[in-house]
Scaffold this motif. Structure first.
Motif, PDB file in Angstrom:
ATOM      1  N   CYS A 159       0.085   4.156   2.948  1.00 29.96           N
ATOM      2  CA  CYS A 159       0.501   4.025   4.349  1.00 29.96           C
ATOM      3  C   CYS A 159       1.709   3.101   4.511  1.00 29.96           C
ATOM      4  O   CYS A 159       2.117   2.817   5.631  1.00 29.96           O
ATOM      5  N   CYS A 195      -7.285   4.775   2.169  1.00 28.73           N
ATOM      6  CA  CYS A 195      -5.943   4.911   1.603  1.00 28.73           C
ATOM      7  C   CYS A 195      -6.008   5.115   0.092  1.00 28.73           C
ATOM      8  O   CYS A 195      -5.253   5.903  -0.458  1.00 28.73           O
ATOM      9  N   ASP A 233       0.878  -1.163   0.000  1.00 31.58           N
ATOM     10  CA  ASP A 233       0.000   0.000   0.000  1.00 31.58           C
ATOM     11  C   ASP A 233       0.919   1.216   0.000  1.00 31.58           C
ATOM     12  O   ASP A 233       1.629   1.472   0.977  1.00 31.58           O
ATOM     13  N   THR A 286       2.240  -0.048   4.113  1.00 35.16           N
ATOM     14  CA  THR A 286       2.087  -1.364   4.727  1.00 35.16           C
ATOM     15  C   THR A 286       1.857  -2.403   3.633  1.00 35.16           C
ATOM     16  O   THR A 286       1.456  -2.068   2.528  1.00 35.16           O
ATOM     17  N   CYS A 332      -4.811  -0.889   1.475  1.00 35.33           N
ATOM     18  CA  CYS A 332      -5.362  -1.645   2.594  1.00 35.33           C
ATOM     19  C   CYS A 332      -6.840  -1.344   2.774  1.00 35.33           C
ATOM     20  O   CYS A 332      -7.568  -2.114   3.381  1.00 35.33           O
TER      21      CYS A 332
HETATM   22 ZN   LIG Z   1      -3.216   1.872   3.809  1.00 38.87          ZN
END
Ligand SMILES: [Zn+2]
Length: 78
Positions: free
Chosen positions: A43, A69, A40, A45, A65
């Motif tokens: 962010c 986002c 992602d 992750t 995610c």
């Molecule tokens: Zn995210």
């Protein structure tokens, strides 16, 4: 002679076991594909591809995610 027969049975059993295990190994590989991690970029992750939210932005594929986002990233890129 009896030893040869036992050895033959063992070899056959071994081949059957290997054959029985090969489809399982292939299934594991398939499972590995569905749990492939995608990043992602909003962010930073990693999310499993199967659970990630996919968006095509300006012809490029992105994974997020969640909806939040994806929207944030779209605004950043735009
Ligand atoms: Zn995210």
């Amino acid at each position: 002679m009896a030893r040869l027969i036992i050895l033959g049975i063992l070899i056959v059993t071994f081949i059957l076991l290997v054959r029985a295990f090969f489809p399982a190994a292939l299934k594991k590989e398939g499972r590995a594909d569905t749990t492939e991690m995608v990043k992602d970029l909003n962010c930073e992750t990693y999310v499993p591809r199967a659970e990630a939210l996919h968006r095509s932005i300006k012809g490029k594929d992105y994974y997020f995610c969640g909806e939040k986002c994806a929207e944030e990233f779209e605004q950043k890129v735009a």
